[in-house]
Design an enzyme around this catalytic site. Structure first.
Site, short mmCIF file in Angstrom:
data_model
loop_
_atom_site.label_atom_id
_atom_site.label_comp_id
_atom_site.label_asym_id
_atom_site.label_seq_id
_atom_site.Cartn_x
_atom_site.Cartn_y
_atom_site.Cartn_z
N SER B 2 -6.16 4.34 18.10
CA SER B 2 -5.08 3.40 17.83
C SER B 2 -5.28 2.15 18.66
O SER B 2 -6.03 2.14 19.65
CB SER B 2 -3.73 4.04 18.15
OG SER B 2 -3.67 4.35 19.52
N LYS B 69 -1.39 -3.84 -2.98
CA LYS B 69 -0.42 -4.87 -3.31
C LYS B 69 0.54 -5.01 -2.13
O LYS B 69 0.70 -4.05 -1.36
CB LYS B 69 0.33 -4.49 -4.58
CG LYS B 69 1.26 -3.29 -4.37
CD LYS B 69 2.24 -3.10 -5.48
CE LYS B 69 3.30 -2.12 -5.01
NZ LYS B 69 4.29 -1.75 -5.96
N ASP B 98 -4.54 -0.60 -7.49
CA ASP B 98 -3.30 -0.58 -8.25
C ASP B 98 -3.20 0.85 -8.76
O ASP B 98 -3.88 1.22 -9.70
CB ASP B 98 -3.38 -1.58 -9.40
CG ASP B 98 -2.09 -1.64 -10.21
OD1 ASP B 98 -1.35 -0.63 -10.20
OD2 ASP B 98 -1.82 -2.67 -10.83
N HIS B 99 -2.39 1.68 -8.08
CA HIS B 99 -2.49 3.12 -8.35
C HIS B 99 -2.14 3.46 -9.79
O HIS B 99 -2.50 4.52 -10.28
CB HIS B 99 -1.65 3.92 -7.36
CG HIS B 99 -0.18 3.80 -7.58
ND1 HIS B 99 0.55 2.77 -7.07
CD2 HIS B 99 0.69 4.57 -8.28
CE1 HIS B 99 1.81 2.91 -7.42
NE2 HIS B 99 1.93 3.99 -8.15
N LYS B 103 -3.97 6.41 -13.03
CA LYS B 103 -3.26 7.47 -13.75
C LYS B 103 -3.96 7.82 -15.05
O LYS B 103 -4.43 6.93 -15.76
CB LYS B 103 -1.82 7.01 -14.05
CG LYS B 103 -0.95 6.98 -12.81
CD LYS B 103 0.47 6.62 -13.19
CE LYS B 103 1.35 6.54 -11.96
NZ LYS B 103 1.54 7.85 -11.32
N GLU B 137 13.06 2.90 -12.01
CA GLU B 137 13.19 3.85 -10.91
C GLU B 137 14.66 4.19 -10.77
O GLU B 137 15.51 3.34 -11.02
CB GLU B 137 12.67 3.22 -9.61
CG GLU B 137 11.18 2.98 -9.60
CD GLU B 137 10.75 2.19 -8.38
OE1 GLU B 137 10.27 2.79 -7.42
OE2 GLU B 137 10.92 0.96 -8.40
N ASP B 156 7.11 -7.32 -7.23
CA ASP B 156 6.76 -5.98 -6.73
C ASP B 156 6.00 -5.18 -7.78
O ASP B 156 5.00 -4.54 -7.46
CB ASP B 156 8.04 -5.24 -6.32
CG ASP B 156 7.73 -3.96 -5.56
OD1 ASP B 156 6.73 -3.94 -4.84
OD2 ASP B 156 8.50 -2.99 -5.69
N HIS B 161 1.56 -3.86 -11.91
CA HIS B 161 1.55 -2.70 -12.82
C HIS B 161 1.83 -3.09 -14.28
O HIS B 161 1.09 -2.73 -15.18
CB HIS B 161 2.60 -1.68 -12.39
CG HIS B 161 2.46 -1.22 -10.97
ND1 HIS B 161 1.25 -1.03 -10.37
CD2 HIS B 161 3.39 -0.91 -10.04
CE1 HIS B 161 1.43 -0.62 -9.12
NE2 HIS B 161 2.73 -0.55 -8.90
N LYS B 259 15.29 -1.07 -10.25
CA LYS B 259 15.68 0.06 -9.40
C LYS B 259 17.09 0.49 -9.73
O LYS B 259 17.87 -0.27 -10.29
CB LYS B 259 15.60 -0.36 -7.93
CG LYS B 259 14.16 -0.61 -7.51
CD LYS B 259 14.05 -0.80 -6.01
CE LYS B 259 12.61 -0.92 -5.59
NZ LYS B 259 11.85 0.33 -5.68
#
Lengths: 225, 407
Positions: B2, B69, B98-99, B103, B137, B156, B161, B259
């Protein structure tokens, strides 16, 4: 199969439904409608039974929302959920949400997360109906709203009120229960020589919404002068 | 290990440790750096990597860097960030993660569209009425209040995405699946995206209010802990985009993200034009909607096709039914987590699933005018938690004679 989910949220129930589907493949998306049953605590079973019978004709997702009519205390808020699939749910899947205290305040948000994608929503109040059916939180999201005048404190006054506040999609069981009666009447009137109806007299129990509702009006719509 | 970002000794120690690992574990000088750090720390961290020689490229060895991101907060900052990173690492060694692109369902868009004969012939303006891409979400910003203020739903998730999903849905067939060919097609379609002239009529935004959601009492966005109570950041964003290509001319793409919405779901819905109905009386098809192909990205990954079918019985009544493909049913093999797949790709040096800087720039070019417009509009409209967003989003669709699907 019955899965109990004590002290949960709509999101919790939704997750459990996805998991059951993944693990057992029990739940298909092939359902054609979502039936939302709004009732009081303790009266869920009768409604579920009727819905299970109906589901043999229309496979559907049944969501039973029950709450105590009076209590809205925020500190006792909780939701007990239950999911029934397979043999315990007819040809449908049943989600029971028992809302206590403040959790019952927003019925719409309780149900929204569990509605099937795209499929039409049918709402049914087996007991007490809301003041203006089509304007109620659950009524607003439904394309078909079913009430039962015979379970209201004053069936006839309810029917009058219903006709005053009618919006497309409102239905009352009083009308369905008249089906045979209407068929008989139509069979009589639909034969030559098509004479005009000059008077209508209806006999029946005074407090029965079946007698009090529409048959004379309906019979007259085309033939009375 | 660290240490702080400005601690030279810590980075020197990191270098020694990595050199030791090269010897002990045989990593042979191949290193990937995963920078999960705030945007403003990039200059100092990349400089440290350069100074300590950690980023030095050598023959027969590789040095790669993974960045997450946000890739900037507008075109200008994205360019600055890129300059900083590419001053140390060559463009080919920078992996923007970009997860969503890791997928299975997203990669399946390519298989669905290009391995099949069934869909591609109707995947155009002749048959498609419009496309809806939703990322909802059911949670709020929670502990991310500080990060979220000033960012908002559009920066965001729409910038990365949703625009990536749009690109994969709308792009032309690439000549191959190698990174260059795939990115070229994505860039081409992103550069053809245009915003409607009147942004007040074609965009909508909102903030969730407090209330009861699904049996839970939730706090409103402005009352979240650590949130600026005057924040004008949106937690719901919706917009109409048009794509100026012959394939998509006249087919709007509606994007929405937010959200505290009805449920957690990400879906792409391709909604088709209604077939001519002259054979049917209106009452016979009153329960028939528009045909649709819905790609469920998460949860319950799969594809649904919606079309009409005759209701059993003496009369001719047509009603919507669905055909359903679920990953969990068709394949019992568990698919790898999106991040697992992507990190493996980084180590293998396989870049097709990573957007390159040009794509990031193009998506900011789409979003910047919207953000600029919103910044002049004051407070976003409030919406109740657990619903499908503010009334202005419904009005946006209603103006085009359409409505949002219930996902």
């Amino acid at each position: 199969m019955i899965v109990d989910l004590p002290n949960t949220t709509t999101a919790g129930v939704s997750k459990a439904l996805v998991k059951i589907r993944e693990e057992g493949g029990v739940i298909a998306l092939g359902r054609v409608l979502t039936l939302v049953i709004a009732t009081e605590l303790g009266h869920e079973e009768e409604a579920i039974e009727a819905a299970n019978d109906a589901s043999r004709e229309h496979p559907m997702r049944v969501i039973v929302v029950s709450h105590d009519a009076d209590s809205r205390a925020e500190d006792t808020a909780k939701v007990d959920g239950q999911i029934r699939v397979g043999g315990d749910a007819g040809a449908s899947e049943v989600v029971v949400l028992r809302a206590f205290g403040g959790a019952a305040i927003d019925e719409e948000s309780l149900v929204t997360g569990l509605l099937l994608p795209d499929a039409p929503v049918v709402a049914w109040w087996p007991g007490l109906a809301p003041e203006v059916v089509s304007q109620s939180p659950i009524g607003r999201m439904a394309t078909r709203r079913i009430t039962d005048a015979s379970t209201q404190p004053d069936p006839l006054a309810f029917l009058n009120h219903l006709s005053d506040t009618y919006a497309p999609g409102d239905t009352d069981f009083a009308w369905t229960r008249l089906t045979l009666w209407r068929a008989q009447l139509a069979a009589v009137l639909d034969q030559p020589p098509y004479e005009p109806v000059i008077g209508v007299e209806v006999h029946g129990a005074e407090d029965s919404p079946r007698q009090g509702s529409s048959p004379p009006g309906w019979g007259c719509s085309s033939r009375c002068r | 290990m660290s240490g702080t970002f400005d601690d030279d000794a810590a980075f020197d120690e990191l270098k020694r440790t990595i050199a030791q690992l090269d010897q002990d574990r045989g990593t042979m000088g191949n290193h990937a750096f995963y920078l999960s750090i705030p945007p403003k720390a990039f200059p100092i961290v990349t400089e440290q990597l350069r100074r300590s020689g950690l980023a030095e490229q050598k023959d027969g060895e590789w040095r790669r860097v993974v960045i997450e991101k946000p890739f900037g907060s507008d075109l200008k900052t994205a360019r600055e960030l890129n300059k900083v990173v590419e001053s140390v690492f060559p463009a080919d060694s920078v992996f923007r993660i970009d997860h969503y692109l890791g997928k299975e369902t997203v990669q399946n868009i390519l298989a669905l569209r290009f391995a099949n004969q069934l869909y591609e012939p109707i995947w155009n303006a002749n048959y498609v009425d419009h496309v809806q891409i939703t990322m909802a979400e059911d949670i709020g910003v929670g502990g991310r209040a500080g990060y979220y203020d000033g960012i908002g739903a559009a920066r965001d998730v729409i910038q990365n995405h949703l625009l990536q999903l749009l690109a994969l849905t709308a792009m032309e067939e690439p000549v191959s699946f190698d990174a260059r060919a795939l990115r070229q097609e994505k860039e081409k379609v992103l550069s053809a995206v245009s915003l409607p002239k009147d942004l007040s009529k074609s965009t909508a935004r909102g903030q969730y209010s407090g209330g009861w959601q699904g049996g839970e009492k939730v706090t409103g966005f402005l009352e979240e802990e650590g949130m600026n109570p005057q924040s004008v950041t949106e937690t719901y964003a919706a917009m109409r985009l048009d794509i100026n290509t012959r394939r998509w001319s006249g087919v709007p793409f509606y994007l929405r993200a937010g959200k505290r919405l009805g449920r957690r779901v990400t879906e792409i819905a391709v909604v088709f034009k209604r077939a001519p109905q002259y054979l049917f009386a209106e009452a016979q098809t009153s329960q028939l909607g528009q045909n649709a192909i819905v790609i469920r990205v998460q949860p319950d990954e799969g594809v649904t096709i919606r079309s009409g079918s005759k209701v059993p019985g003496a009369g001719m009544q047509v009603r919507d039914v669905t055909m359903d493909f679920g990953y969990g049913h068709a394949f019992t093999e568990a698919s790898p987590e999106a991040y697992e797949r992507l990190i493996l790709d980084v180590l293998l040096g396989d870049p097709p699933l990573f957007p390159r800087h040009q794509e990031v720039e193009l998506s900011w070019k789409i979003l910047d005018p919207v953000e600029e417009f919103w910044s002049t509009q004051g407070q976003p409209e409030q919406y109740r938690p657990g619903t499908w967003g503010p009334a202005s989003a419904d009005a946006l669709m209603a103006r085009d004679g359409r409505s949002w699907r219930r996902p």
